[in-house]
Write a protein that holds these residues in place. Sequence first.
Motif, mmCIF file in Angstrom:
data_model
loop_
_atom_site.group_PDB
_atom_site.id
_atom_site.type_symbol
_atom_site.label_atom_id
_atom_site.label_comp_id
_atom_site.label_asym_id
_atom_site.label_seq_id
_atom_site.Cartn_x
_atom_site.Cartn_y
_atom_site.Cartn_z
ATOM 1 N N GLY A 174 -25.403 -7.261 3.894
ATOM 2 C CA GLY A 174 -26.052 -5.974 3.660
ATOM 3 C C GLY A 174 -25.164 -5.024 2.879
ATOM 4 O O GLY A 174 -25.632 -4.308 1.984
ATOM 5 N N ALA A 175 -23.864 -5.016 3.195
ATOM 6 C CA ALA A 175 -22.928 -4.164 2.464
ATOM 7 C C ALA A 175 -22.823 -4.602 1.007
ATOM 8 O O ALA A 175 -22.699 -3.768 0.102
ATOM 9 C CB ALA A 175 -21.560 -4.208 3.134
ATOM 10 N N LEU A 176 -22.867 -5.897 0.748
ATOM 11 C CA LEU A 176 -22.809 -6.378 -0.634
ATOM 12 C C LEU A 176 -24.007 -5.884 -1.434
ATOM 13 O O LEU A 176 -23.863 -5.455 -2.597
ATOM 14 C CB LEU A 176 -22.761 -7.909 -0.646
ATOM 15 N N VAL A 177 -25.190 -5.951 -0.843
ATOM 16 C CA VAL A 177 -26.387 -5.480 -1.547
ATOM 17 C C VAL A 177 -26.296 -3.988 -1.807
ATOM 18 O O VAL A 177 -26.647 -3.510 -2.903
ATOM 19 C CB VAL A 177 -27.655 -5.818 -0.732
ATOM 20 N N ARG A 178 -25.795 -3.217 -0.839
ATOM 21 C CA ARG A 178 -25.658 -1.779 -1.033
ATOM 22 C C ARG A 178 -24.676 -1.449 -2.140
ATOM 23 O O ARG A 178 -24.817 -0.427 -2.831
ATOM 24 C CB ARG A 178 -25.193 -1.104 0.267
ATOM 25 N N ARG A 179 -23.659 -2.292 -2.321
ATOM 26 C CA ARG A 179 -22.655 -2.039 -3.354
ATOM 27 C C ARG A 179 -23.051 -2.594 -4.716
ATOM 28 O O ARG A 179 -22.243 -2.607 -5.634
ATOM 29 C CB ARG A 179 -21.315 -2.634 -2.925
#
Length: 336
Positions: free
Chosen positions: A124-129
């Motif tokens: 999820g953090a990768l998609v947000r970044r």
Amino acid sequence: MATTKAAPTRADHRDADDPRGWQFNSPLVLTLLLLLVVALQGPIRRALSAPVMESWMTVFVAVVVQALPFLVLGVLLSAIIAVFVPPSFFARALPRQPALAVPVAGVAGAILPGCECASVPVAGALVRRGVTPAAAFAFLLSAPAINPIVLTATAVAFPHHPHMVLARFAASLLVACTMGWLWQRLGRTDWLRPPAHPSFDGLSKGAAFWGSVRHDVMHAGGFLVVGAMAAATLKAVVPASWLHTAAHNPVVSVLTLAILAVVLSICSEADAFVATSLSQFSLTARLAFLVVGPMIDLKLFAMQAAAFGRGFALRFAPVTFTLAILVSALVGAVLL
């Protein structure tokens, strides 16, 4: 002089009528449970001395004791990476072209030594970044299955079958990359809900670290106990003829353990020790158990739905399950 009686206050009514005035709490429940155990120690001792229960306890303790060190190490390392390694590091390390980013992200899953509980928030953090979702999903699927802790645990659980480690690595990575490419080709943005910020935002790194450790220990440890109990029950209670009937049919055995992996929802750092206890099944069937479990099970479905939306999970999970079974059967036929 007459005195007037004070009107009852709201607090008086609450004290008199509120059913919550006397409540169960954890220490009280534990005390009552201990008293019950002491009172029934005779029947409990006789039940535990039965041959079936002795066999059950042997398998249960063996699975838990073997898996616990890997679980603890994986939880600690996973918390360190999740808290102290910024998600932007992964975004900078991936190629800009999605077709190339998918296999790189899949291989990068080997650097996250944690269970699937940790891979969902990191994805999820990768998609947000700004990482392409296809690469993030390849990382999501590969990280719990090919990281060093899981592969080491697999080698320890299967000392006489070292090729099981290679088979698990190859099958898991192939499924992860294929799912990433499929999403890149067929996925739609309206199926994907942008993931929310992680719950540890705003906390100090120390508080976030211990919060992550507590979360993973409670979840992964609980599922380890449930998985060990299920494995012990299969060995001690289920008639051997039933298991042999399923185990001797190549197709049924693979499907049986694939479904079992979904239902049991065992942490990937401990599933190899459960798989090795199912010795009546073929290595290919047990490989399906090891490939399916870290990618899609009941808890993962709930976590993926919470992180990326129910529409995403309802499409992503069935395809992942089917592909994991097919790839496991293919890799098992070649390597096992």
